[in-house]
Design a protein around this motif. Sequence first.
Motif, PDB file in Angstrom:
ATOM      1  N   ILE A  85       0.845  -1.189   0.000  1.00  0.00           N
ATOM      2  CA  ILE A  85       0.000   0.000   0.000  1.00  0.00           C
ATOM      3  C   ILE A  85       0.880   1.237   0.000  1.00  0.00           C
ATOM      4  O   ILE A  85       1.743   1.412   0.868  1.00  0.00           O
ATOM      5  CB  ILE A  85      -0.940   0.033   1.227  1.00  0.00           C
ATOM      6  CG1 ILE A  85      -1.758  -1.254   1.303  1.00  0.00           C
ATOM      7  CG2 ILE A  85      -1.854   1.261   1.170  1.00  0.00           C
ATOM      8  CD1 ILE A  85      -2.632  -1.529   0.109  1.00  0.00           C
ATOM      9  N   SER A  86       0.673   2.101  -0.979  1.00  0.00           N
ATOM     10  CA  SER A  86       1.368   3.381  -1.064  1.00  0.00           C
ATOM     11  C   SER A  86       0.511   4.444  -0.380  1.00  0.00           C
ATOM     12  O   SER A  86      -0.689   4.568  -0.663  1.00  0.00           O
ATOM     13  CB  SER A  86       1.597   3.750  -2.536  1.00  0.00           C
ATOM     14  OG  SER A  86       2.225   5.016  -2.649  1.00  0.00           O
ATOM     15  N   ILE A  87       1.125   5.205   0.542  1.00  0.00           N
ATOM     16  CA  ILE A  87       0.392   6.210   1.325  1.00  0.00           C
ATOM     17  C   ILE A  87       1.082   7.557   1.131  1.00  0.00           C
ATOM     18  O   ILE A  87       2.236   7.740   1.531  1.00  0.00           O
ATOM     19  CB  ILE A  87       0.361   5.850   2.823  1.00  0.00           C
ATOM     20  CG1 ILE A  87      -0.144   4.420   3.007  1.00  0.00           C
ATOM     21  CG2 ILE A  87      -0.506   6.825   3.593  1.00  0.00           C
ATOM     22  CD1 ILE A  87      -0.077   3.925   4.445  1.00  0.00           C
ATOM     23  N   SER A  88       0.389   8.520   0.545  1.00  0.00           N
ATOM     24  CA  SER A  88       1.011   9.792   0.176  1.00  0.00           C
ATOM     25  C   SER A  88       0.738  10.910   1.175  1.00  0.00           C
ATOM     26  O   SER A  88       0.844  12.080   0.835  1.00  0.00           O
ATOM     27  CB  SER A  88       0.535  10.222  -1.219  1.00  0.00           C
ATOM     28  OG  SER A  88      -0.866  10.492  -1.208  1.00  0.00           O
ATOM     29  N   ASP A  89       0.402  10.568   2.399  1.00  0.00           N
ATOM     30  CA  ASP A  89       0.113  11.562   3.430  1.00  0.00           C
ATOM     31  C   ASP A  89       1.401  11.901   4.188  1.00  0.00           C
ATOM     32  O   ASP A  89       2.133  10.998   4.595  1.00  0.00           O
ATOM     33  CB  ASP A  89      -0.937  11.008   4.395  1.00  0.00           C
ATOM     34  CG  ASP A  89      -1.501  12.067   5.319  1.00  0.00           C
ATOM     35  OD1 ASP A  89      -0.712  12.718   6.031  1.00  0.00           O
ATOM     36  OD2 ASP A  89      -2.731  12.228   5.345  1.00  0.00           O
ATOM     37  N   PRO A  90       1.703  13.201   4.418  1.00  0.00           N
ATOM     38  CA  PRO A  90       2.918  13.561   5.163  1.00  0.00           C
ATOM     39  C   PRO A  90       2.992  12.920   6.543  1.00  0.00           C
ATOM     40  O   PRO A  90       4.083  12.580   7.013  1.00  0.00           O
ATOM     41  CB  PRO A  90       2.833  15.092   5.270  1.00  0.00           C
ATOM     42  CG  PRO A  90       1.973  15.514   4.130  1.00  0.00           C
ATOM     43  CD  PRO A  90       0.981  14.409   3.938  1.00  0.00           C
ATOM     44  N   ASP A  91       1.847  12.749   7.191  1.00  0.00           N
ATOM     45  CA  ASP A  91       1.860  12.139   8.529  1.00  0.00           C
ATOM     46  C   ASP A  91       2.324  10.683   8.486  1.00  0.00           C
ATOM     47  O   ASP A  91       2.843  10.164   9.480  1.00  0.00           O
ATOM     48  CB  ASP A  91       0.462  12.216   9.152  1.00  0.00           C
ATOM     49  CG  ASP A  91       0.068  13.644   9.524  1.00  0.00           C
ATOM     50  OD1 ASP A  91       0.976  14.442   9.829  1.00  0.00           O
ATOM     51  OD2 ASP A  91      -1.131  13.959   9.497  1.00  0.00           O
ATOM     52  N   ALA A  92       2.132  10.017   7.348  1.00  0.00           N
ATOM     53  CA  ALA A  92       2.551   8.619   7.232  1.00  0.00           C
ATOM     54  C   ALA A  92       4.065   8.483   7.283  1.00  0.00           C
ATOM     55  O   ALA A  92       4.600   7.485   7.772  1.00  0.00           O
ATOM     56  CB  ALA A  92       2.020   8.025   5.930  1.00  0.00           C
ATOM     57  N   LEU A  93       4.761   9.492   6.797  1.00  0.00           N
ATOM     58  CA  LEU A  93       6.223   9.462   6.792  1.00  0.00           C
ATOM     59  C   LEU A  93       6.768   9.317   8.202  1.00  0.00           C
ATOM     60  O   LEU A  93       7.705   8.554   8.456  1.00  0.00           O
ATOM     61  CB  LEU A  93       6.748  10.752   6.148  1.00  0.00           C
ATOM     62  CG  LEU A  93       8.214  10.805   5.756  1.00  0.00           C
ATOM     63  CD1 LEU A  93       8.499   9.850   4.611  1.00  0.00           C
ATOM     64  CD2 LEU A  93       8.576  12.232   5.349  1.00  0.00           C
ATOM     65  N   GLN A  94       6.161  10.052   9.131  1.00  0.00           N
ATOM     66  CA  GLN A  94       6.635  10.042  10.513  1.00  0.00           C
ATOM     67  C   GLN A  94       6.344   8.718  11.219  1.00  0.00           C
ATOM     68  O   GLN A  94       7.009   8.375  12.195  1.00  0.00           O
ATOM     69  CB  GLN A  94       5.958  11.182  11.297  1.00  0.00           C
ATOM     70  CG  GLN A  94       5.861  12.511  10.568  1.00  0.00           C
ATOM     71  CD  GLN A  94       7.209  13.082  10.206  1.00  0.00           C
ATOM     72  OE1 GLN A  94       8.096  13.134  11.047  1.00  0.00           O
ATOM     73  NE2 GLN A  94       7.377  13.500   8.955  1.00  0.00           N
ATOM     74  N   VAL A  95       5.352   7.982  10.732  1.00  0.00           N
ATOM     75  CA  VAL A  95       4.960   6.732  11.385  1.00  0.00           C
ATOM     76  C   VAL A  95       5.709   5.536  10.794  1.00  0.00           C
ATOM     77  O   VAL A  95       6.312   4.735  11.514  1.00  0.00           O
ATOM     78  CB  VAL A  95       3.441   6.499  11.254  1.00  0.00           C
ATOM     79  CG1 VAL A  95       3.040   5.172  11.891  1.00  0.00           C
ATOM     80  CG2 VAL A  95       2.671   7.658  11.894  1.00  0.00           C
ATOM     81  N   ILE A  96       5.712   5.429   9.464  1.00  0.00           N
ATOM     82  CA  ILE A  96       6.253   4.237   8.803  1.00  0.00           C
ATOM     83  C   ILE A  96       7.772   4.143   8.935  1.00  0.00           C
ATOM     84  O   ILE A  96       8.331   3.051   9.099  1.00  0.00           O
ATOM     85  CB  ILE A  96       5.842   4.227   7.321  1.00  0.00           C
ATOM     86  CG1 ILE A  96       4.319   4.081   7.207  1.00  0.00           C
ATOM     87  CG2 ILE A  96       6.531   3.097   6.552  1.00  0.00           C
ATOM     88  CD1 ILE A  96       3.776   4.258   5.803  1.00  0.00           C
ATOM     89  N   TYR A  97       8.452   5.295   8.901  1.00  0.00           N
ATOM     90  CA  TYR A  97       9.923   5.271   8.898  1.00  0.00           C
ATOM     91  C   TYR A  97      10.537   5.739  10.209  1.00  0.00           C
ATOM     92  O   TYR A  97      11.758   5.892  10.301  1.00  0.00           O
ATOM     93  CB  TYR A  97      10.447   6.152   7.759  1.00  0.00           C
ATOM     94  CG  TYR A  97       9.947   5.743   6.400  1.00  0.00           C
ATOM     95  CD1 TYR A  97      10.534   4.704   5.695  1.00  0.00           C
ATOM     96  CD2 TYR A  97       8.852   6.384   5.811  1.00  0.00           C
ATOM     97  CE1 TYR A  97      10.071   4.322   4.443  1.00  0.00           C
ATOM     98  CE2 TYR A  97       8.382   6.015   4.562  1.00  0.00           C
ATOM     99  CZ  TYR A  97       8.992   4.977   3.888  1.00  0.00           C
ATOM    100  OH  TYR A  97       8.528   4.598   2.650  1.00  0.00           O
TER     101      TYR A  97
END
Length: 526
Positions: A85-97
């Motif tokens: 699943i590709s997630i293009s939300d800026p908040d996802a960056l802080q969670v996934i990585y």
Amino acid sequence: MSLLSILLDPFLGPLIAFGIIAVAHGVPFFVDRFGYRKDGIPGPFLAKLSDFWLARQAARGNRSEAVHEEHKKHGSFVRIAPNHISISDPDALQVIYAHGNGTLKTEFYDAFVSIRRGLFNTRDRAEHTRKRKVISHIFSPKNVQDFEPNIRSAMAKLFLQLDKIVSAPEGTRSYLGTNYFRKKNNRAFLDILPWFNYVAFDIIGDLVFGEPFGMIDAARDMAAVAKGGDQSGAEVTYIPAIRILNERGDFSATLGTIPPWARPYVKKLPWFQKGDKACQNLAGLAIAAVNRRLNNPTDRVDLLTRLQQGKDDNGQPLGKEELTAEALTQLIAGSDTTSNSSCAIIYYLARSPRALSKLQKELDEALGESTEIPWFEQLKKLPYLEACINEALRLHSTSSLGLPRTVPAGGLTVCGKFFPEGAILSVPSYTLHRREDVWGNDAEEYRPERWLEIDQNMLQKAFNPFSFGPRACVGRNLASMELLVIIASFVRKYDVVLEYPRDQLETREGFLRKPLGCAVGLKQRQ
């Protein structure tokens, strides 16, 4: 009727093969182990059934654009493979990585292993922590500044070569090395991409292996490889390292999208055989260069010296094979990224004469009559220079694709959606850098001023040219210094225009995003 005769039957054989493929892909789709179908996560229909859709985009060299188009159609969540699943939300960056979230690199990275696992492609958390401890200190701000003379030396050689071209008589049509140029209307017109390739490779060769490859002086793509492990008297051959590096990136990025069980079979196909050979040649380049260096000890301070000096928590240094693998990682990461980014930055500045003029004014005022090649200390606090570089890295992030991570035990909630253990998630930098709710309605335009206007907290969340978290680019400080010195010295010395002003920057994406060329006209600034 035997099983073999059934499989070889011209009618039954293909029918059985089709049935096996249909069951292999259809069953997981309907079982819906990760709940993607139940949650209604959209995406290309073929991507829901097979990895073929994503592999096809990767092989075509336009993966990031294809994923971006799906996000434009469907929103922040897009299914780009049966379990991805590709997630293009800026908040996802802080969670996934983020640090401490437990996500791990996926089997995608196995396709990049050469010699042995390095800092980039190791997937084991403990092993990565050990490697990063040994390597990260090399790229501290203090250590990185020790490498500045190597960058300045390469730029001085570049200017000697470009000045030959720029000073050629009007009407000249000729070659310098393998590089065609022509002189017209008091400008020299040429493709600037190869020259940035030569600069980047010579810098990283100097830093990692103890001497430049000699590409700037020769004005051609070449690197020496000694047969027989660089033993005394061994025959030396030359390989086109830049071309091979590009082939390796295309090969590995495509192979990484294919299920591991299928990779041994896929590698037998002609296109993949060519890429596999490129990987072997690149590894041979690193092995020969490290052997040459170890057989001829030196007291110079460079990346290889620092790698040799590094020790883990048990006081153990890197073994020879591991040292060579890390040197290869630095060669790949430190050459392609710098050359691609330098070319893209000059393209966008040449396409925006107002921004170029404003940057040249800032440099002239800050540097005065100082040396032709400015020092990093003179550049690191110039706001418009930094804005011009960041804006180009936003539009042309050399690492644009979403780097895949596996959800750990216990699952992970991202932007309000829960994903179970084993789900694969990524955040595509290409799309993140074009979100209008972050960058404005002119997000597709090159406008450096936005960096002086946008809230810095938002920029930290949405700007991702070097990745994020514990697996972020360890060489970021070196890359930043290189770009500041290369771009500032280049635009301060030359007036640059695009030969074809309406051209778009054509690119091809392997693992990294690479321009295919950049035709410019140069003349000395008065």
